[in-house]
Design a protein around this motif. Structure first.
Motif, short mmCIF file in Angstrom:
data_model
loop_
_atom_site.label_atom_id
_atom_site.label_comp_id
_atom_site.label_asym_id
_atom_site.label_seq_id
_atom_site.Cartn_x
_atom_site.Cartn_y
_atom_site.Cartn_z
N ILE A 67 0.78 -1.24 -0.06
CA ILE A 67 0.15 -0.19 0.21
C ILE A 67 0.97 1.24 -0.06
O ILE A 67 0.59 2.16 -0.85
CB ILE A 67 -0.90 -0.18 1.26
CG1 ILE A 67 -1.95 -1.14 1.11
CG2 ILE A 67 -1.64 1.35 1.28
CD1 ILE A 67 -3.04 -1.40 2.34
N ARG A 68 1.79 1.17 0.78
CA ARG A 68 2.84 2.54 0.89
C ARG A 68 3.48 2.46 -0.42
O ARG A 68 3.72 3.81 -0.77
CB ARG A 68 3.61 2.37 2.25
CG ARG A 68 3.20 2.40 3.39
CD ARG A 68 4.17 2.16 4.36
NE ARG A 68 3.58 2.31 5.78
CZ ARG A 68 4.40 2.33 6.94
NH1 ARG A 68 5.63 2.07 7.08
NH2 ARG A 68 3.70 2.51 8.20
N VAL A 70 2.51 1.61 -3.38
CA VAL A 70 1.35 2.17 -4.31
C VAL A 70 1.36 3.76 -4.20
O VAL A 70 1.35 4.46 -5.23
CB VAL A 70 0.37 1.53 -4.31
CG1 VAL A 70 -0.76 2.07 -5.31
CG2 VAL A 70 0.49 -0.03 -4.94
N ILE A 71 1.41 4.24 -3.03
CA ILE A 71 1.19 5.56 -2.72
C ILE A 71 2.17 6.48 -3.00
O ILE A 71 2.28 7.26 -4.05
CB ILE A 71 0.83 5.85 -1.24
CG1 ILE A 71 -0.40 5.43 -0.89
CG2 ILE A 71 0.91 7.38 -0.78
CD1 ILE A 71 -0.77 5.26 0.52
N VAL A 72 3.56 5.90 -2.94
CA VAL A 72 4.92 6.53 -3.12
C VAL A 72 4.89 6.49 -5.01
O VAL A 72 5.37 7.42 -5.48
CB VAL A 72 6.05 5.85 -2.59
CG1 VAL A 72 7.35 6.29 -3.35
CG2 VAL A 72 6.17 5.94 -1.10
N ILE A 74 2.69 6.27 -7.03
CA ILE A 74 1.66 7.21 -7.69
C ILE A 74 2.10 8.59 -7.79
O ILE A 74 2.16 9.45 -8.67
CB ILE A 74 0.18 7.32 -7.04
CG1 ILE A 74 -0.52 5.88 -7.39
CG2 ILE A 74 -0.57 8.14 -7.33
CD1 ILE A 74 -1.66 5.63 -6.75
N ILE A 75 2.63 9.13 -6.50
CA ILE A 75 3.34 10.29 -6.31
C ILE A 75 4.53 10.42 -7.43
O ILE A 75 4.71 11.54 -8.39
CB ILE A 75 3.99 10.78 -4.96
CG1 ILE A 75 2.56 10.83 -4.14
CG2 ILE A 75 4.84 11.96 -5.07
CD1 ILE A 75 2.94 10.73 -2.65
N ASN A 110 11.99 8.69 -4.79
CA ASN A 110 11.51 7.25 -4.52
C ASN A 110 12.70 6.77 -3.34
O ASN A 110 12.11 6.05 -2.39
CB ASN A 110 11.81 6.36 -5.67
CG ASN A 110 10.70 6.58 -6.67
OD1 ASN A 110 9.52 7.00 -6.27
ND2 ASN A 110 10.63 5.92 -7.82
N HIS A 114 10.82 5.60 0.21
CA HIS A 114 11.16 4.07 0.31
C HIS A 114 11.87 3.95 1.66
O HIS A 114 11.31 3.01 2.38
CB HIS A 114 11.42 3.13 -0.78
CG HIS A 114 10.50 3.26 -2.09
ND1 HIS A 114 9.11 3.08 -1.87
CD2 HIS A 114 10.64 3.28 -3.27
CE1 HIS A 114 8.76 3.18 -3.17
NE2 HIS A 114 9.56 3.26 -3.79
N TRP A 117 10.01 5.19 4.65
CA TRP A 117 8.41 4.89 5.05
C TRP A 117 7.95 3.62 4.52
O TRP A 117 7.47 2.78 4.99
CB TRP A 117 7.36 6.11 4.39
CG TRP A 117 6.21 6.14 4.87
CD1 TRP A 117 5.70 5.97 6.16
CD2 TRP A 117 4.86 5.94 3.94
NE1 TRP A 117 4.24 6.05 5.78
CE2 TRP A 117 3.88 5.88 4.69
CE3 TRP A 117 4.82 6.03 2.50
CZ2 TRP A 117 2.70 5.90 4.01
CZ3 TRP A 117 3.53 5.91 1.96
CH2 TRP A 117 2.47 5.84 2.52
N THR A 118 8.10 3.47 3.13
CA THR A 118 7.52 2.24 2.47
C THR A 118 7.92 0.99 3.28
O THR A 118 7.16 0.09 3.59
CB THR A 118 7.87 2.32 0.97
OG1 THR A 118 7.60 3.54 0.30
CG2 THR A 118 7.28 0.94 0.32
#
Length: 125
Positions: A67-68, A70-72, A74-75, A110, A114, A117-118
């Protein structure tokens, strides 16, 4: 060391993205933005898997990390596509040069996102 691994994985993912970009632009006359976007998405799957296991040796649950990611992503995709559009359609830059510039910007975004957070587990925070 993580950044070196990240660059290696990213380099392989970038080859995938650029291969798709060039194939779509030169092969089927897709726009640079479309080719870059499709390449970014396909290379993202490869990128997630190798960074999870190899680069960051993550212990985060895949559900949370995915989920994380995908959020990163998308940005990162928004940054990438916006820059490619701006540089090719507004400033008439050659699409490969525009993609190289966009890649440099997105790599920095990225890695920071990543690393911090990711791929962290809840206990890492």
């Amino acid at each position: 060391m993580k950044f070196i691994k990240f660059l290696g994985v990213g380099g392989a993912a970038t080859l995938i993205q650029y291969g798709i970009l060039i194939a779509l632009v030169e092969g089927v006359q897709a726009s640079a933005v479309v080719g870059s976007t499709i390449g970014y998405i396909v290379s993202g799957i490869f990128n997630y898997t190798l960074n999870y296991y190899f680069t960051f040796s993550s212990t985060a649950k895949h559900r949370m990390a995915a989920i994380r990611f995908v959020i990163v992503a998308i940005i990162g995709l928004a940054l990438n596509s916006s820059l490619v559009y701006l540089l090719t359609d507004v400033f008439s830059m050659f699409y490969i040069a525009a993609q190289v510039f966009a890649t440099g910007v997105v790599v920095i975004w990225n890695f920071v996102a990543h690393k911090n957070w990711t791929y962290h587990s809840i206990k890492d925070h």
